[in-house]
Scaffold this motif. Structure first.
Motif, mmCIF file in Angstrom:
data_model
loop_
_atom_site.group_PDB
_atom_site.id
_atom_site.type_symbol
_atom_site.label_atom_id
_atom_site.label_comp_id
_atom_site.label_asym_id
_atom_site.label_seq_id
_atom_site.Cartn_x
_atom_site.Cartn_y
_atom_site.Cartn_z
ATOM 1 N N ASN A 44 82.012 15.599 93.459
ATOM 2 C CA ASN A 44 80.970 16.382 94.131
ATOM 3 C C ASN A 44 80.052 17.061 93.124
ATOM 4 O O ASN A 44 78.833 17.155 93.321
ATOM 5 C CB ASN A 44 81.604 17.438 95.034
ATOM 6 N N GLU A 51 77.738 14.507 91.819
ATOM 7 C CA GLU A 51 76.726 14.186 92.826
ATOM 8 C C GLU A 51 75.625 15.239 92.812
ATOM 9 O O GLU A 51 74.435 14.920 92.864
ATOM 10 C CB GLU A 51 77.360 14.098 94.214
ATOM 11 N N HIS A 52 76.045 16.524 92.728
ATOM 12 C CA HIS A 52 75.073 17.617 92.668
ATOM 13 C C HIS A 52 74.241 17.535 91.394
ATOM 14 O O HIS A 52 73.031 17.762 91.385
ATOM 15 C CB HIS A 52 75.807 18.958 92.740
ATOM 16 N N ASP A 93 71.971 14.469 93.953
ATOM 17 C CA ASP A 93 71.313 15.266 94.996
ATOM 18 C C ASP A 93 71.664 16.739 94.790
ATOM 19 O O ASP A 93 72.751 17.179 95.132
ATOM 20 C CB ASP A 93 71.768 14.791 96.385
ATOM 21 N N ARG A 94 70.730 17.517 94.242
ATOM 22 C CA ARG A 94 71.001 18.921 93.936
ATOM 23 C C ARG A 94 71.151 19.764 95.199
ATOM 24 O O ARG A 94 71.632 20.887 95.139
ATOM 25 C CB ARG A 94 69.881 19.498 93.077
ATOM 26 N N SER A 95 70.720 19.235 96.360
ATOM 27 C CA SER A 95 70.804 20.009 97.595
ATOM 28 C C SER A 95 72.132 19.819 98.316
ATOM 29 O O SER A 95 72.359 20.439 99.353
ATOM 30 C CB SER A 95 69.657 19.618 98.542
ATOM 31 N N THR A 96 73.012 19.002 97.763
ATOM 32 C CA THR A 96 74.297 18.792 98.431
ATOM 33 C C THR A 96 75.085 20.097 98.512
ATOM 34 O O THR A 96 75.050 20.922 97.597
ATOM 35 C CB THR A 96 75.138 17.733 97.691
ATOM 36 N N GLU A 97 75.757 20.283 99.629
ATOM 37 C CA GLU A 97 76.536 21.509 99.824
ATOM 38 C C GLU A 97 78.030 21.261 99.646
ATOM 39 O O GLU A 97 78.858 22.106 99.959
ATOM 40 C CB GLU A 97 76.267 22.077 101.222
ATOM 41 N N LYS A 98 78.380 20.073 99.150
ATOM 42 C CA LYS A 98 79.787 19.777 98.901
ATOM 43 C C LYS A 98 80.320 20.663 97.779
ATOM 44 O O LYS A 98 79.600 20.998 96.837
ATOM 45 C CB LYS A 98 79.950 18.300 98.510
ATOM 46 N N SER A 136 80.404 21.293 86.997
ATOM 47 C CA SER A 136 79.136 20.574 87.107
ATOM 48 C C SER A 136 78.578 20.262 85.725
ATOM 49 O O SER A 136 78.698 21.072 84.800
ATOM 50 C CB SER A 136 78.113 21.413 87.875
#
Length: 957
Positions: A10, A13-14, A18-23, A28
């Protein structure tokens, strides 16, 4: 603790998709750029501290860069954690001395690659469960790790990741093909080494190391540095307002003498008198003035015990000689229109006063690095309380006027569990084992430059001589200097030291001031810190810039001393004596500016932490001492706001926490006689205890408003909203409940007396009791001071929100600011759900010895995730638990408050809102299944916990 593969995915992914993911993601990837808030060194040390092994490949290494890691490497060596470093001899950048220092680090192996074009910058730290990588532009230099504009990408990988495996394979192959660094290799490199010239603007340094000149074909041009230019402007403005006296407070090494010379050149006096307490200061000062002013040498003269050139235009005199009646009467009172007092903190002495009372200069300038005195002498009145300019250590480091320093707080010698303390006998201070311990530390932490020039400060004369003798037997060249040595002997020793004939001068306190030896590259402190003033004076001996050093090494041997809490005060310049800030400063990576670093060995850090915890900084004698200093500095009884504005004194909240109000404190220390009505005393108590901290400023502004006259509720709400403050209808009602005292418990109502406001219809007005108190001019002024302090304090809080992340609050504060009807702090305990909010209060006891499987303490899994447990004897079917889960699912807010230990008082850090990770809900039996059940869950923090607070909570001290 393991790393969750899903959370790592996750995080990537962020970071990359996709920096807007809320997972929920942990570890990071991120770019690290050196700034005031963060730097490469801080992040790297975090990983180095926790790693099981490390691999570093860098082309360039400097002494300063290596110094930033030494304290952490020392702690890793104790845990048998080892590392490898591959570097090069590219451009002959790495000096032979760097390789000698690397060889002295027992848990590090070093190899040299001859691979053409080797310019790698990679740092890899293998943890138990994952590996962190720093790949980017930073070599192992202090500038690259802390100051330069660098790009570095931090990545986290599991062991089976392709990137980390590829790096490891490449590193291992390079390691096999590289040459080991040993003494023979260093000797050969040293013989062949030629330092490559670096094309840069040549910066020449003259006698005062804070002044720079560019050498040209004719003569040097001396220009003021940043501090001096600002101070000169301030002095000029001071005189334009009609003032004839001024005091400049400036850190050691920032160029006070040249500042005075610049001002004299601008002032153009008919005659000038420069006063100092030592003759060698006069010689240097005369030469500096002559260099800058540029007039005939015959215009500059010395008036002392050995020379009496009394007709010189620019006269440099010792106080001892000039203050003698016959010598003083030799001059007319109006002979000098500009007088300078060097080391002005001494000017309270009778000899100085005698001279100052005799002469009538047009302008009097005092210069000092330490206006605070340890002997209660007051000097500010001598300069009519005109502080023309002030620059302290932190500011001087920021502007790079001083040489950077690397401070190492190390553990003093310990045997059979006993560490050096206040009562240790001389025989133990100088026994063979302690000397060997001392030598091991000074050699490990080293010094900048080729020739060691160190100052050692010890406790007494006997220790100085015994230590000198012992070190000389171990091959060092040292000399003890004490107050019993003549001026001639001191000068001769300093000259030998500057020539390189001595490694150390060992002294007690005679070198605290008035000694200018810019080449000093190591300061060793072998005595307890009794005063932050003396600490800074001694540290300052090595802070002048010099062409032979890049930085100063400071090695502070920390024993079991009760005054250890003074060390972070001295290093940070934070004299608020706020224990919480002092504790955090021990763990912060960024409390000192520029390239300087502060490092503590683990045991030394624990000793300071213990001292902070056990020192009663709120005792009346100490508060009175701070009060007297500020009164002397200002020339009048200080107000609460004066405390708030002055960086040299305590936070005024310390006084308000101990006493009902400031006037009560003044009465206790016998500064005033206090005879006020009881209801006025209660109003002052309420304002001081509940309003002064400004955590919600709406109450303050409402009081300030109604003092002038009634106000309509809606009008006041509108005004608050215009200012950008939080002001809902619920907020307004909460403010009114506080000021009418409806919010408070019965004991508090009794303590605070009559309310301050009353509501009639839609109007709010002051009560008769408040208005009657305000009729007294003395009380009126003090109430306005409390309200003004509240406004100033409120600036530290986000007034558009109920709570401010990273600020501290009590349970009572939470009830008030979350707009509860009543103060329910006494029944809140760990948490309480009410009014659609659930504050959780956690006392964070970190114990790494407890197995994770039976660890039921609340704990951060990382900066994003809190593992939290309910009270005991709760299940998923408990009414309380079901209510919280249901309400949170429907939008109720959970607020997380944390403190490290009960010793820290009643306030907790507010870390923001937490969101329940419903997938982690579980019931568990406490005490390995034999106890009562609890419900455990993870809380995902709305914002990551601030780095410094997280490190503070997680630390084992």
């Amino acid at each position: 603790m393991g790393i969750n593969k899903e959370h790592l995915l996750n995080a990537y992914e962020h970071g990359f998709i996709d920096r807007s993911t809320e997972k929920v993601g942990h570890h990071s990837p991120r770019i690290i750029i050196n700034s005031n808030e963060d730097n490469v060194l801080s992040s790297m040390l975090d990983e180095l501290e926790e790693c099981r092994s490390f691999s570093i490949s860098v082309a360039f290494i400097t002494e300063g860069g290596l110094a930033t890691l030494k304290s952490t490497l020392h702690e890793l060596a104790k845990k048998n954690v080892k590392g490898r470093i591959i570097t090069s001899t590219y451009l002959n950048f790495n000096k032979p001395k760097v390789f000698k220092a690397l060889l002295g680090i027992p848990n590090v192996k070093v190899r040299i690659t001859d691979k053409e074009g080797f310019h790698a910058k990679g740092y890899v730290f293998k943890n138990q469960h994952y590996t962190s990588m720093f790949i980017g532009s930073s070599n192992l230099t202090d500038a690259a790790l802390k100051k330069n504009y660098e790009y570095n990408l931090k990545l986290t990988s599991l062991d089976n990741g392709a990137v980390i495996q590829h790096f490891n394979d490449q590193f291992d192959a390079l390691w096999r093909d590289s040459a080991p660094v040993d003494r023979a290799w260093i000797k050969a490199y040293e013989e062949a080494y030629i330092e490559e010239p670096i094309q840069r603007k040549v910066l020449e340094v003259i006698e005062d190391r804070s002044i720079y000149q560019y050498r040209n074909a004719t003569s040097p041009v001396i220009k003021p540095n940043v501090m001096q230019q600002e101070a000169l402007n301030s002095l000029d403005q001071l005189r334009q307002t009609g003032k004839d006296k001024g005091l400049v407070i400036s850190a050691t090494g920032t160029g006070k003498t040249y500042l005075a010379a610049f001002d004299v050149k601008h002032f153009k006096p008919q005659r000038m008198l420069f006063l100092a307490h030592r003759e060698q200061i006069l010689e240097k000062s005369k030469n500096d003035f002559s260099n800058l002013i540029g007039e005939s040498q015959s215009d500059f003269g010395i008036f002392s015990g050995n020379k009496k050139t009394d007709e010189a235009k620019y006269l440099f005199a010792t106080v001892q000689t000039l203050s003698r009646e016959a010598n003083l009467n030799h001059f007319n009172p109006d002979d000098f229109d500009y007088i300078i007092i060097d080391e002005a903190h001494r000017s309270g002495a009778s000899t100085y006063k005698k001279i100052l009372e005799y002469f009538n200069p047009s302008f009097l300038l005092g210069m000092t690095a330490t206006p605070e005195r340890t002997d209660d002498t007051e000097i500010f009145s001598l300069f009519d309380y005109n502080i023309a300019y002030e620059i302290r250590l932190q500011q001087a480091l920021e502007t790079e006027i001083l040489a950077p320093f690397h401070y190492f707080g190390v553990t003093d010698y310990e045997k059979d569990g006993q560490v050096i303390d206040d009562t240790t006998a001389l025989s133990q201070l100088t026994n063979t084992e302690r000397i060997e311990h001392l030598i091991a530390k000074i050699e490990y932490y080293g010094h900048s430059g080729e020739i060691l020039r160190g100052l050692m400060f010890v406790s007494n004369r006997e220790e100085a001589h015994a230590l000198s003798s012992s070190l000389n037997m171990h091959g060092y060249k040292t000399k003890a200097l004490t107050g019993l040595d003549t001026q001639h002997e001191r000068q001769k020793t300093v000259q030998a030291f500057e020539r390189g004939d001595l490694h150390y001068i060992i002294t007690v306190d005679i070198f605290n001031e008035g000694v200018d030896i810019p080449s000093i590259n190591q300061v060793v402190m072998l005595r307890q810190t009794k005063s932050s003033i003396i600490f800074i004076q001694q540290l300052g001996r090595g802070l002048r810039k010099h062409e032979d050093k890049e930085y100063l090494t400071v090695i502070d041997f920390i024993g079991n001393y009760k005054n250890n809490y003074m060390i972070p005060i001295a290093l940070t310049g934070d004299k608020s004596y706020n224990k919480d800030r002092l504790r955090k400063s021990l763990l912060s990576r960024n409390i000192i500016s520029g390239l300087s670093t502060i490092n503590f060995e683990a045991v030394a850090k624990e000793k300071i932490y213990k001292s902070i915890n056990t020192t009663p900084v709120s005792r009346q004698s100490f508060l009175k001492e701070m009060y007297v200093y500020l009164k002397n500095k200002l020339g009048h009884v200080p107000t609460l706001l004066d405390y708030h504005k002055d960086i040299d004194v305590i936070d005024p909240t310390l006084i308000l926490h101990k006493y009902n109000h400031y006037l009560e404190f003044l009465a206790k220390i016998k500064e005033i006689e206090l005879d006020i009505p009881h209801d006025s005393h209660q109003i002052l108590t309420f304002l001081s205890k509940e309003i002064s901290e400004g955590k919600r400023v709406a109450e303050t502004f409402l009081i300030k408003t109604i003092i002038k006259g009634p106000v309509e509720v809606e009008a006041f709400q509108l005004e608050m909203r215009k200012k950008g403050y939080r002001m809902t209808d619920d907020t307004m009602q909460s403010v009114l409940r506080v000021l009418t005292h409806q919010f408070y418990t019965e004991p508090d109502k009794k303590k605070y007396g009559e309310p301050l406001v009353e509501v009639i219809g839609n109007k709010i007005q002051a009560t008769h009791t408040l208005m009657k108190t305000l009729e007294n001019p003395f009380l009126y002024e003090h109430i306005h001071q409390v309200l003004a302090l509240s406004v100033e304090n409120s600036k530290a809080y986000n007034q558009s929100s109920a709570l401010t992340i990273n600020q501290k609050y009590s349970r009572k504060d939470a009830c008030r600011l979350l707009e509860w009807d009543k103060d329910e702090a006494s029944t809140m305990y760990g948490y309480k759900y009410k009014h659609n909010t659930c504050p959780i209060f956690i006392t964070y006891h970190k114990d790494e010895t407890i197995e994770e499987t039976i660890q039921y303490e609340d704990q951060f899994l990382d900066r994003n995730t809190l593992k939290w447990s309910t009270r005991s004897n709760r299940t998923l079917q408990s009414k309380e638990v079901k209510a919280i889960l249901k309400a949170h699912g429907e939008g109720a807010h959970i607020h997380i408050f944390v403190k490290k230990d009960d010793d820290e008082g009643t306030e907790f850090y507010y870390l923001g809102q937490g969101h329940i990770d419903y997938d982690t809900l579980q019931e568990k039996q406490m005490n390995s299944g034999s106890g009562k059940p609890v419900v455990m869950m993870n809380m995902i923090m709305e914002k990551p916990v601030a780095y410094e607070i997280y490190k503070y909570l997680e630390s084992s001290i």
